[in-house]
Enzyme design. Sequence first.
Site, PDB file in Angstrom:
ATOM      1  N   SER A 173       0.808  -1.219   0.000  1.00 13.63           N
ATOM      2  CA  SER A 173       0.000   0.000   0.000  1.00 13.63           C
ATOM      3  C   SER A 173       0.849   1.280   0.000  1.00 13.63           C
ATOM      4  O   SER A 173       0.378   2.325  -0.445  1.00 13.63           O
ATOM      5  CB  SER A 173      -0.929  -0.003   1.217  1.00 13.63           C
ATOM      6  OG  SER A 173      -0.179  -0.153   2.403  1.00 13.63           O
ATOM      7  N   THR A 174       2.096   1.220   0.485  1.00 12.23           N
ATOM      8  CA  THR A 174       2.928   2.424   0.509  1.00 12.23           C
ATOM      9  C   THR A 174       3.502   2.702  -0.881  1.00 12.23           C
ATOM     10  O   THR A 174       3.475   3.844  -1.359  1.00 12.23           O
ATOM     11  CB  THR A 174       4.079   2.271   1.540  1.00 12.23           C
ATOM     12  OG1 THR A 174       3.547   1.704   2.741  1.00 12.23           O
ATOM     13  CG2 THR A 174       4.722   3.605   1.841  1.00 12.23           C
ATOM     14  N   ASP A 203      10.638  -0.263  -1.864  1.00 13.48           N
ATOM     15  CA  ASP A 203       9.684  -1.256  -1.372  1.00 13.48           C
ATOM     16  C   ASP A 203       9.226  -0.880   0.034  1.00 13.48           C
ATOM     17  O   ASP A 203       9.864  -0.062   0.704  1.00 13.48           O
ATOM     18  CB  ASP A 203      10.340  -2.651  -1.373  1.00 13.48           C
ATOM     19  CG  ASP A 203       9.338  -3.761  -1.610  1.00 13.48           C
ATOM     20  OD1 ASP A 203       8.134  -3.551  -1.348  1.00 13.48           O
ATOM     21  OD2 ASP A 203       9.752  -4.839  -2.057  1.00 13.48           O
ATOM     22  N   ALA A 232       7.900  -2.465   3.996  1.00 14.62           N
ATOM     23  CA  ALA A 232       8.349  -3.537   4.893  1.00 14.62           C
ATOM     24  C   ALA A 232       7.310  -3.716   5.994  1.00 14.62           C
ATOM     25  O   ALA A 232       6.498  -2.818   6.253  1.00 14.62           O
ATOM     26  CB  ALA A 232       9.708  -3.200   5.499  1.00 14.62           C
ATOM     27  N   GLY A 269       6.968  -9.465   3.221  1.00 16.97           N
ATOM     28  CA  GLY A 269       6.253 -10.604   2.655  1.00 16.97           C
ATOM     29  C   GLY A 269       4.830 -10.795   3.147  1.00 16.97           C
ATOM     30  O   GLY A 269       4.207 -11.816   2.851  1.00 16.97           O
ATOM     31  N   GLU A 308      10.511  -9.717  -4.460  1.00 14.86           N
ATOM     32  CA  GLU A 308      10.975  -8.492  -3.785  1.00 14.86           C
ATOM     33  C   GLU A 308      12.446  -8.618  -3.418  1.00 14.86           C
ATOM     34  O   GLU A 308      13.218  -7.666  -3.542  1.00 14.86           O
ATOM     35  CB  GLU A 308      10.148  -8.243  -2.520  1.00 14.86           C
ATOM     36  CG  GLU A 308       8.735  -7.790  -2.829  1.00 14.86           C
ATOM     37  CD  GLU A 308       7.871  -7.610  -1.581  1.00 14.86           C
ATOM     38  OE1 GLU A 308       6.979  -6.761  -1.622  1.00 14.86           O
ATOM     39  OE2 GLU A 308       8.078  -8.325  -0.583  1.00 14.86           O
ATOM     40  N   LYS A 361       6.076   0.387  11.768  1.00 15.38           N
ATOM     41  CA  LYS A 361       6.934  -0.710  11.317  1.00 15.38           C
ATOM     42  C   LYS A 361       8.190  -0.902  12.172  1.00 15.38           C
ATOM     43  O   LYS A 361       8.873  -1.912  12.062  1.00 15.38           O
ATOM     44  CB  LYS A 361       7.366  -0.470   9.858  1.00 15.38           C
ATOM     45  CG  LYS A 361       6.228  -0.184   8.883  1.00 15.38           C
ATOM     46  CD  LYS A 361       5.319  -1.372   8.726  1.00 15.38           C
ATOM     47  CE  LYS A 361       4.112  -1.173   7.856  1.00 15.38           C
ATOM     48  NZ  LYS A 361       4.338  -0.889   6.479  1.00 15.38           N
TER      49      LYS A 361
HETATM   50  C1  5RP Z   1       4.581  -7.416   0.387  1.00  8.15           C
HETATM   51  C2  5RP Z   1       5.473  -6.660   1.291  1.00  8.15           C
HETATM   52  C3  5RP Z   1       5.112  -5.231   1.553  1.00  8.15           C
HETATM   53  O1  5RP Z   1       6.113  -4.421   1.039  1.00  8.15           O
HETATM   54  C4  5RP Z   1       4.964  -5.028   3.042  1.00  8.15           C
HETATM   55  O2  5RP Z   1       3.972  -5.922   3.502  1.00  8.15           O
HETATM   56  C5  5RP Z   1       4.582  -3.582   3.378  1.00  8.15           C
HETATM   57  O3  5RP Z   1       3.326  -3.293   2.850  1.00  8.15           O
HETATM   58  P1  5RP Z   1       2.570  -1.924   3.131  1.00  8.15           P
HETATM   59  O4  5RP Z   1       3.352  -0.851   2.446  1.00  8.15           O
HETATM   60  O5  5RP Z   1       1.200  -2.152   2.531  1.00  8.15           O
HETATM   61  O6  5RP Z   1       2.500  -1.724   4.617  1.00  8.15           O
HETATM   62  O7  5RP Z   1       6.462  -7.121   1.782  1.00  8.15           O
HETATM   63  O8  5RP Z   1       5.025  -8.728   0.211  1.00  8.15           O
END
Ligand code: 5RP
Length: 221
Positions: A30-31, A82, A84, A96, A104, A122
């Site tokens: 989502s980020t 990415d 996390a 993940g 990734e 996080k």
């Molecule tokens: C997907 C991931 C995502 O990057 C992780 O879960 C973070 O997601 P978000 O930005 O939605 O909090 O590892 O496999």
Amino acid sequence: MNKEKQKEEIGKYAAQLIKDEEVIGLGTGSTVKYLANALGKRIEDGEKFYAVPTSYQSMQLCINNKINIVTLHEFTPEKAFDGADEVDPSKNLIKGRGGALTREKIIGYSAKDFFVLIDDSKFVEQLGSKFPVPIEVLPLAYTSVIKRISEIGNPILREAKAKDGPVISDNGNFIIDLWVKIDNPKTREVELNNIPGTIENGIFTRECKTISIVDDVIDVK
Ligand code: 5RP
């Protein structure tokens, strides 16, 4: 600032680090969606971007925003971006939640600079505090892998939400979520990947730059 707003601001900030015509690794979640949408706006204004996507979701973000999709066969991106699930004080990660850990990691570990976009939920003192470590496994090996990792922690085969049975990853495999506190991320990362039938695990220990928000201001470390 609430979590969603943080994600939006972090995504927009990360997009500013990308130059016209640049090739990037595009993560999942989502980020990263906010980053892709910010690039989409610049594309409407005449710029061009290329991305190696890390999942079908990431591929869809490219399609929807008119970001050109390329592969690692053609390009090694200088920068990968990415999200996390957890980040410890040494910037080791668990990733993940979205099941995209294998691609990734391949793309994130190939890039020269790996940028990790994280809202303040996080940060943890120790990996494994809030999230399990996802492990992608060949379907034929899932019981033998579960047996092995039961000695380390509590493994749970990830179940699908809108389908009966297990989640099938973008690569056609199963995902086991291992609930365990991680004392030595580097050792664990290697140890889990040494179990026959394991494709990849969600502990990331390569050097990275985190982008977060502290006291309403972007913080890059
Ligand atoms: C997907 C991931 C995502 O990057 C992780 O879960 C973070 O997601 P978000 O930005 O939605 O909090 O590892 O496999």
